[in-house]
Design a protein around this motif. Structure first.
Motif, mmCIF file in Angstrom:
data_model
loop_
_atom_site.group_PDB
_atom_site.id
_atom_site.type_symbol
_atom_site.label_atom_id
_atom_site.label_comp_id
_atom_site.label_asym_id
_atom_site.label_seq_id
_atom_site.Cartn_x
_atom_site.Cartn_y
_atom_site.Cartn_z
ATOM 1 N N THR A 90 -4.572 -8.933 0.424
ATOM 2 C CA THR A 90 -3.566 -8.070 1.053
ATOM 3 C C THR A 90 -2.698 -8.898 1.998
ATOM 4 O O THR A 90 -3.013 -10.062 2.289
ATOM 5 C CB THR A 90 -4.213 -6.927 1.872
ATOM 6 O OG1 THR A 90 -4.688 -7.442 3.131
ATOM 7 C CG2 THR A 90 -5.366 -6.277 1.116
ATOM 8 N N TYR A 107 -6.578 0.889 -0.674
ATOM 9 C CA TYR A 107 -5.289 0.394 -0.165
ATOM 10 C C TYR A 107 -4.334 0.106 -1.327
ATOM 11 O O TYR A 107 -3.169 0.543 -1.319
ATOM 12 C CB TYR A 107 -5.539 -0.858 0.670
ATOM 13 C CG TYR A 107 -4.301 -1.512 1.243
ATOM 14 C CD1 TYR A 107 -3.660 -0.970 2.351
ATOM 15 C CD2 TYR A 107 -3.781 -2.673 0.680
ATOM 16 C CE1 TYR A 107 -2.530 -1.570 2.884
ATOM 17 C CE2 TYR A 107 -2.651 -3.280 1.214
ATOM 18 C CZ TYR A 107 -2.034 -2.730 2.311
ATOM 19 O OH TYR A 107 -0.921 -3.327 2.844
ATOM 20 N N ILE A 119 -4.267 0.165 8.386
ATOM 21 C CA ILE A 119 -5.708 0.416 8.391
ATOM 22 C C ILE A 119 -6.222 0.226 9.808
ATOM 23 O O ILE A 119 -5.926 -0.790 10.451
ATOM 24 C CB ILE A 119 -6.465 -0.529 7.445
ATOM 25 C CG1 ILE A 119 -5.967 -0.366 6.005
ATOM 26 C CG2 ILE A 119 -7.962 -0.263 7.519
ATOM 27 C CD1 ILE A 119 -6.609 -1.332 5.027
#
Length: 352
Positions: free
Chosen positions: A255, A218, A231
């Protein structure tokens, strides 16, 4: 302007199809498929791989007809040919099939179905060779886990630093002809809880390692491409905000990704995507997710984001959750699909 790049409405489905094997021993036509009985169909299976039942395949097709998605990220596909046959025999070849075979020991892969005629192009990028270095418990402490250490001596586990993903994490690149790349979708199927060898209880060690690899992929894509990255897939554990399993905590620490079902405000019982049984006791949980980054939250259509519940053929009535393994086998899969809609226009009521 970036807003011009987006389709007016983009519907994405994440789906674990549970052993989608369509590899008959003999070539048959679509016309033959329409006249075969279930017994005749199963007689066409080769080796020890059971063909997914016709009723289940038709149920999958009904779900896709009901939802009419633009993109389906799909797990547990028995190879490229299986997905091609499903698209041709049950979906009237309405989708482009994208799947690259990986290292899956079970022969189940991650791929995509992309509706033909969309106003953008797609490209599949594989990460099957991504390194996933980790050690099993017996490698860290062979005395404490001496039984596993003895069993592992007869297995080909490879070197810890050279281990790879158990299944590919393919990336679907979406490009607008005029404005270029505008979205990337990663499809995952992390290690399950099955531990037949007895060396990784609950599959947690490998699953945690694969989650770390997912975050690395990512971030690598983020660094290279200045577009939102989603995702989707089967995480095989509780990756939600509530009671998060330890292996998924880095997802929130490193994230800005959030589960679309949580963002849409669905209570826990409406987010259940998988059912199984311990004895006669139903165990339902959310194993499947679609995660979106902060820049996409305002585009999320809350009303169009939910878990699809299977329905009786030709009816709008939903089938209740199964109460036995027999009931579950009548469903198209032991997983329920997640539907997510992203809009071109910004949703001012969405969290930012």
């Amino acid at each position: 302007m970036p807003g011009k790049t987006w389709p007016k409405r983009l519907k994405i489905v994440s789906y674990n199809a549970q052993d989608l094997f369509l590899n008959p021993a003999y070539e048959i036509s679509k016309e033959d498929m329409e006249t075969l009985s279930e017994q005749q169909w199963q007689l066409l299976s080769q080796d020890e791989t059971r063909l997914k039942s016709l009723a289940q395949l038709r149920g999958m097709a009904q779900m896709i007809r009901d939802e009419d998605p633009d993109i389906i990220g799909i797990c547990e596909v028995g190879g490229h040919e299986s997905l091609l046959r499903f698209n041709e025999w049950f979906l009237h070849d309405a989708f482009e099939v994208l799947l690259v075979p990986s290292h899956s020991q079970r022969g189940i892969e991650n791929g995509f179905l992309v509706k033909r005629g969309l106003p953008f192009t797609v490209e599949l990028v594989t990460h099957m060779h991504w390194r996933v270095p980790f050690t099993f418990p017996h490698e860290d402490d062979p005395v404490k886990f001496h039984i596993a250490a003895q069993a592992a001596a007869y297995m080909d586990l490879g070197k810890p630093e050279e281990r790879r993903l158990s299944r590919d994490i393919p990336a679907l690149f979406m490009r607008d002809p005029a404005n270029g790349l505008f979205l990337i979708l990663l499809m995952v199927h992390l290690k399950s809880g099955f531990d037949m060898e007895g060396i990784d209880p609950g599959g947690q060690v490998r699953r945690a390692a694969e989650l770390r690899a997912l975050i690395e992929i990512y971030h690598a894509l983020q660094k290279k491409h200045a577009v939102p990255i989603m995702i989707a897939g089967d995480f095989n554990g509780n990756a939600s905000r509530e009671g998060t399993a330890s292996e998924f905590i880095p997802l929130y620490q490193k994230t800005d990704l959030e589960d679309v079902l949580w963002l849409a405000g669905h209570p826990k019982h409406e987010r259940l995507t998988h059912v199984t049984f311990f004895g006669r006791t139903l165990h339902a949980q959310q194993l499947d997710y679609i995660f979106i980054p902060r820049p996409l939250r305002a585009r999320l259509d809350h009303a169009g984001t939910y878990v699809y519940r299977y329905r009786f053929e030709g009816e709008d009535q939903e089938i209740m959750l199964p109460t036995t393994f027999h009931d579950r086998r009548q469903l198209p899969s032991d997983h329920y699909p997640i539907v997510c809609v992203l809009m071109k226009e910004m949703n001012d009521d969405s969290p930012v």
